[in-house]
Write a protein that holds these residues in place. Structure first.
Motif, mmCIF file in Angstrom:
data_model
loop_
_atom_site.group_PDB
_atom_site.id
_atom_site.type_symbol
_atom_site.label_atom_id
_atom_site.label_comp_id
_atom_site.label_asym_id
_atom_site.label_seq_id
_atom_site.Cartn_x
_atom_site.Cartn_y
_atom_site.Cartn_z
ATOM 1 N N TYR A 1 54.496 34.007 17.050
ATOM 2 C CA TYR A 1 55.853 34.132 16.559
ATOM 3 C C TYR A 1 56.800 33.925 17.733
ATOM 4 O O TYR A 1 56.507 34.305 18.875
ATOM 5 N N LYS B 1 60.829 34.590 19.055
ATOM 6 C CA LYS B 1 61.949 35.478 18.753
ATOM 7 C C LYS B 1 63.118 35.224 19.691
ATOM 8 O O LYS B 1 62.976 35.255 20.910
ATOM 9 N N ALA C 1 68.515 39.299 18.896
ATOM 10 C CA ALA C 1 69.236 39.737 17.691
ATOM 11 C C ALA C 1 68.742 39.045 16.419
ATOM 12 O O ALA C 1 69.423 39.069 15.394
ATOM 13 N N GLU C 2 67.578 38.411 16.484
ATOM 14 C CA GLU C 2 66.978 37.827 15.286
ATOM 15 C C GLU C 2 65.577 38.388 15.113
ATOM 16 O O GLU C 2 64.970 38.896 16.052
ATOM 17 N N GLY C 3 65.065 38.272 13.892
ATOM 18 C CA GLY C 3 63.687 38.667 13.676
ATOM 19 C C GLY C 3 62.724 37.598 14.169
ATOM 20 O O GLY C 3 63.119 36.459 14.398
ATOM 21 N N PRO C 4 61.456 37.961 14.370
ATOM 22 C CA PRO C 4 60.469 36.958 14.787
ATOM 23 C C PRO C 4 60.348 35.853 13.739
ATOM 24 O O PRO C 4 60.430 36.107 12.532
#
Lengths: 116, 114
Positions: free
Chosen positions: B36, B38, B41-44
């Protein structure tokens, strides 16, 4: 189409208070997961729902943590008597079927919880 | 007891060169391995995965190699681009149901210099 959404994006609370964190999964996804990411760490599993039922809650750290998914869509993570150690980013993910091969988990942006 | 380990916290490479991100695991019951990416401030975001029955999976500039005997996998990015700068997490899981939960490493911060 809309991705996984989480509200609020930020939550600041005082030690001892109760908080609720909300997750809206991708429409049609039956599997929903909660993870917690502390500073400098990778996300850690908390709980997994298949439909309305919690199929695995082995990652919940103690009985102050509870999660529900009453209609098999939106989920709420509830934390009672918050402690400073609960401060982290809480991530929600959903997948179509809960099968790793070919049904990847899509993550929301997370809720940053700060307990003062 | 960390079941998925990313021992290097950071990596810096020149644009156009190859980036190699490593990951080790201890649980031989894992069936599926994922990477993943990342941004702050964002999700994976899912990048690429590999089943335990394979030793290589390629998707464009990204290739994942799995060495089951060594319990080691690596992500190769070639050529690296500045937009690849992010934190990369290695993760592992079983296949179905409760086993589909992901176990993550600590992540590695990749910086691609223009």
């Amino acid at each position: 189409g809309a991705g996984v959404s989480q509200t609020p994006s930020n939550k600041v609370t005082e030690k001892g208070k109760y908080v609720e964190l909300r997750c809206d999964p991708i429409s049609g996804h039956t599997a929903l997961y909660w993870y917690r990411q502390s500073l400098g760490q990778g996300p850690e599993f908390l709980i997994y729902f298949q439909g309305t039922g919690a199929a695995d809650d082995s990652g919940l750290p103690n009985d102050r943590f509870f999660a529900v998914r009453p209609e098999g869509s939106v989920s709420t993570l509830k934390i009672q008597r918050t402690e400073r150690g609960d401060s982290a980013v809480y991530l929600c993910a959903s997948s179509f079927s809960g099968t790793s091969g070919g049904s990847e988990q899509f993550f929301g942006p997370g809720t940053r919880l700060t307990v003062l | 007891d960390q079941q998925v380990k990313q021992n290097s916290p950071s990596l810096s490479v020149q644009e156009g060169r190859i980036s190699i991100l490593n990951c080790d695991y201890t649980n031989s019951m894992f069936d599926y391995f994922l990477w993943y990416k990342k941004y702050p401030a964002e999700g994976p975001t899912f990048l690429i995965s590999i089943s335990s029955i394979k030793d290589k999976n390629e998707d464009g500039r990204f290739t994942v190699f799995l060495n089951k005997s060594a319990k080691h996998l690596s992500l190769h990015i070639v050529p690296s681009q500045p937009g690849d700068s992010a934190v990369y997490f290695c993760a592992a899981s079983g296949l179905t149901g409760a086993n589909s939960k992901l176990t993550f490493g600590k992540g590695i911060t990749l910086s691609v210099r223009p």
